[in-house]
Design a protein around this motif. Structure first.
Motif, short mmCIF file in Angstrom:
data_model
loop_
_atom_site.label_atom_id
_atom_site.label_comp_id
_atom_site.label_asym_id
_atom_site.label_seq_id
_atom_site.Cartn_x
_atom_site.Cartn_y
_atom_site.Cartn_z
N UNK A 184 -0.15 -4.38 -4.92
CA UNK A 184 -1.29 -4.83 -5.63
C UNK A 184 -1.54 -5.16 -7.08
N UNK A 185 -2.44 -5.41 -7.70
CA UNK A 185 -2.84 -5.70 -9.60
C UNK A 185 -3.27 -4.39 -9.61
N UNK A 186 -2.48 -3.36 -10.97
CA UNK A 186 -2.93 -1.88 -11.16
C UNK A 186 -4.39 -1.68 -11.35
N UNK A 187 -4.60 -3.26 -11.64
CA UNK A 187 -6.07 -2.54 -12.71
C UNK A 187 -6.91 -2.61 -11.61
N UNK A 188 -6.77 -3.13 -10.80
CA UNK A 188 -7.86 -3.43 -9.51
C UNK A 188 -7.60 -2.35 -8.26
N UNK A 189 -6.31 -2.29 -7.82
CA UNK A 189 -6.10 -1.77 -6.38
C UNK A 189 -5.75 -0.73 -7.08
N UNK A 190 -5.49 0.47 -5.88
CA UNK A 190 -5.34 1.30 -6.03
C UNK A 190 -3.85 1.40 -4.99
N UNK A 191 -2.15 1.35 -5.85
CA UNK A 191 -1.47 1.18 -4.47
C UNK A 191 -0.91 2.77 -3.75
N UNK A 192 -0.31 2.29 -2.80
CA UNK A 192 0.68 3.65 -2.23
C UNK A 192 1.91 3.99 -3.53
N UNK A 193 2.36 5.27 -2.34
CA UNK A 193 3.56 5.12 -3.22
C UNK A 193 4.60 4.69 -2.91
N UNK A 194 5.47 4.60 -3.25
CA UNK A 194 6.25 3.79 -3.08
C UNK A 194 8.13 4.52 -2.77
N UNK A 195 8.89 4.13 -2.17
CA UNK A 195 10.62 4.68 -1.90
C UNK A 195 11.17 4.41 -3.79
N UNK A 196 11.76 4.57 -4.53
CA UNK A 196 12.24 4.49 -5.43
C UNK A 196 13.63 4.13 -4.92
N UNK A 197 14.19 2.79 -4.86
CA UNK A 197 15.19 2.18 -4.87
C UNK A 197 15.91 1.71 -5.83
N UNK A 198 16.07 2.09 -7.11
CA UNK A 198 16.60 1.33 -8.03
C UNK A 198 17.53 1.06 -8.31
N UNK A 199 18.53 1.79 -7.50
CA UNK A 199 19.85 1.29 -7.84
C UNK A 199 20.44 0.04 -7.19
#
Length: 233
Positions: A184-199
């Motif tokens: 979502x939009x950080x300034x409006x919505x509360x996003x759920x936690x995400x699995x970090x697959x940054x590699x």
């Protein structure tokens, strides 16, 4: 568990489409590819579909990589613009997904996976989270400055998964009747936690487009404040 790739494309070079599909094949079992311009995109009503050569490139590359492929080509532009097109992709993919088990992986045709570690699928299968983010990489074609940032593109195939308000807002129904916001939009919505697959790295090639195509895209995105408006969900 299956991973179903979702590919949105319109008037792309065949080599880009082939590379995009080949990159998706590193992790996906099946591909859903949806053609067509957004209604507000310049020239959309004059050419509402890309043509058979591009669809054929997608199908042949998927077959060569050993993954299934479903292609949807509309006879009209997407009157609901990017929100409508992306939402259709999710709905189509859910007709072949096992709810709560499979994953949906969304990309655009100007994006290609440049790094997918072999344990990526295992990480998706084992997590209790319903959204995952990878690293987006953009080359500094104009200013020489590359950029990298996390982006949420992988979603558990949950019933009712939906694109609403803006092209990047992904929600699923919550137990209390209110939507859960996966992106979502950080300034409006509360996003759920995400699995970090940054590699897992996804290269965004929009800056490498031809000048005319970049101008058309800029013209479309200049209209977004009018087309897409976010609010609390």
């Amino acid at each position: 568990m299956k991973v179903i790739g979702l590919l949105s494309w319109y008037e792309e070079p065949a080599p880009w489409l082939a590379e995009c599909v080949a990159g998706l094949a590193q992790i996906c079992d099946h591909l859903v590819a949806v053609d067509g311009p957004y209604a507000r995109f310049p020239g959309a009503t004059r050419k509402p579909a890309s043509g058979s050569e591009q669809a054929d490139t997608i199908a042949r590359t998927a077959a060569g990589a050993g993954i299934g492929c479903t292609i949807h080509t509309s006879r009209e532009p997407w009157w609901g613009n990017e929100v409508a097109k992306r939402d259709w992709m999710f709905r189509l993919a859910m007709t072949m997904a096992k709810p709560g088990v499979d994953w949906l992986l969304r990309v655009d045709a100007d994006e290609v996976f440049t790094s997918v570690p072999p344990d990526t699928r295992q990480a998706l299968a084992e997590t209790s989270l319903d959204v995952a983010e990878v690293t987006m990489w953009e080359r500094g074609v104009d200013d020489g400055q590359d950029s990298q940032f996390p982006i949420r593109i992988a979603f558990r195939a949950l019933p009712g998964i939906h694109i609403q308000q803006a092209h990047y807002v992904v929600t699923v129904p919550g137990e209390d009747g209110r939507p859960r916001v996966l992106v979502g939009n950080d300034s409006v919505h509360k996003q759920e936690l995400a699995l970090p697959l940054w590699d897992v790295r996804l290269e965004h090639r929009t800056r490498q487009r031809a000048a005319m195509r970049r101008a058309a895209k800029d013209q479309y995105y200049a209209q977004l404040p009018e087309i897409e408006q976010v609010s609390e969900l």
